[in-house]
Motif scaffolding. Sequence first.
Motif, mmCIF file in Angstrom:
data_model
loop_
_atom_site.group_PDB
_atom_site.id
_atom_site.type_symbol
_atom_site.label_atom_id
_atom_site.label_comp_id
_atom_site.label_asym_id
_atom_site.label_seq_id
_atom_site.Cartn_x
_atom_site.Cartn_y
_atom_site.Cartn_z
ATOM 1 N N LYS A 25 -10.812 60.393 90.563
ATOM 2 C CA LYS A 25 -11.853 61.398 90.807
ATOM 3 C C LYS A 25 -12.548 61.770 89.494
ATOM 4 C CE LYS A 25 -12.658 65.795 93.036
ATOM 5 N NZ LYS A 25 -13.077 66.534 91.895
ATOM 6 N N ASP B 170 -16.250 61.332 88.619
ATOM 7 C CA ASP B 170 -17.077 62.456 88.150
ATOM 8 C C ASP B 170 -17.733 62.126 86.825
ATOM 9 O OD1 ASP B 170 -16.489 63.850 90.315
ATOM 10 O OD2 ASP B 170 -15.084 65.259 89.364
ATOM 11 N N GLN C 23 -21.569 61.883 85.955
ATOM 12 C CA GLN C 23 -22.148 62.630 84.837
ATOM 13 C C GLN C 23 -22.867 61.691 83.877
ATOM 14 O OE1 GLN C 23 -22.221 65.793 84.574
ATOM 15 N NE2 GLN C 23 -23.008 66.009 82.490
#
Length: 486
Positions: free
Chosen positions: A74, A78, A82
């Motif tokens: 995860k 993420d 980003q």
Amino acid sequence: PDFVSLFPFQSLSIPFGMFAFMGGGDEKENLSSISIVINQIINMAIEKLEKLTLLEELKELNISFEAKLQERTKKILDYNKQLKKEIRERKRIEKILLEEKEIAEKSEKMKSSFLSNMSHEIRTPINGILGFSEIIRNEHLLNDEKEKYTNIIKACGKSLLKIVDDAIDLSKIESEQVHLNVEELQITKFMTDLYDFFKNDELFKQKDKLELKLNINISGSSIFKTDKKKLWQILINLIGNAIKYTEEGFVEIGCRIKDGECFNGTNKDLLFFVKDSGIGIPKEMHESIFDRFVKIEHDISKLYGGTGLGLTITKNLVRLLGGEIWLKSEPTNGSEFYFTVPDSVVLTNGLENSISNVELKEKYNWNNKLVLIVEDDEMRYIYLREILKSTKINIVHAINGKQAVDIAFKNSDIDLILMDIKLPEMDGYEATQKIKNFRESVPVIAQTAYAMADDQQKSIQVGCDDYITKPINRYKLLKTMELLMK
Ligand code: ADP
């Protein structure tokens, strides 16, 4: 034992087995065999148990590992997201920077081409003025030649003035110093004044294969309201270009009510147009010609003068009046410039009296009239005297405001006063006020400096009937005098 058999079973959590033996020997032996088997079973059970615990541990480990892995995945996702966002942002900024760099490079290029163009545009007329003024000093020149060379000097001066005016106008527009001064105008008069102005324009006169047409498709007595000076400037730029870029054929100027032939009370937008049969403009340049300093290299065999500021000023002025400007054009097929002046029609009564090709004859005979010229500068006085020479008007001259008041007081038959504003002893404003006190009916025309809107306003406030801007346009002066002396 004679026969021992072991059947281990496996279940998930409980190890168990079954064994059978057939006894036969002595009891001791049997017991030992049984204990061996039991031992084996216990060992198996222990082994099994150990395996199970290990499995359990492994399972737990696996679960926590999976959780960690999920968490990690995860986080990585993420992070990836980003990162992608940052990359996108970076690319966006890079694009903006690149665009800005291109704009900066383009404007730098434009600036230097503007400077070299400006310097060329300024040097050419200055050289003309210097050169030809030297030539006309030659006493052996024929009158014809003298006139020809004087005209060249005049044309050079005019083009210099245009460059300076354009540069001032643009900087005024860009620093938002231009304000609207709305007034009511009569369409016919405005358009015919414009037409006459160009009929007398030197450049137009040189083009004998060029016809100037006027086409007012709206009632001649119609009244509209707008900023007269700005509208005049817009049309002067467009018509000036049309004449400049058309060698033969026509230049047509005109106006009508936008979107329809008739004024129905709601449609109050005026549409002006300037059409020519000249060299035309390629489609890909239709937008950019309105940018600053943009000039088209139409044909290298003929170089057209100009700074590339005229249409920028024009577009800005049209916008200031609330309108839009656009064009239709193709190379070699002429150009049509259109612009609107919204909400400007005040009064009209249909289409009767449409005007086309109005020609006004400029022939004045004022030998029974007397004008007082108030001018302190000798050169400018001589210039005015020369302008008025053909009208045979009688002239009296005052060199300051005080003298002007005295002369006006003593000569009750003065028909008109041409009043300079900056004068020694008593300025033009004060002199006008004093004269108007004892002779209210005498028309006074103020001579004000170009671009000094304050002077013009003030001159009207103190009682002048009209003003003309310096350098004085002969045609305009005569026209204004004619109107006021009627
Ligand atoms: P300039 O002072 O160079 O005439 P403008 O801003 O008035 O500057 O015009 C920009 C350019 O647009 C001109 O250099 C010319 O190439 C082109 N142009 C403008 N009006 C016309 C026209 N009526 N016909 C052909 N080309 C035109």
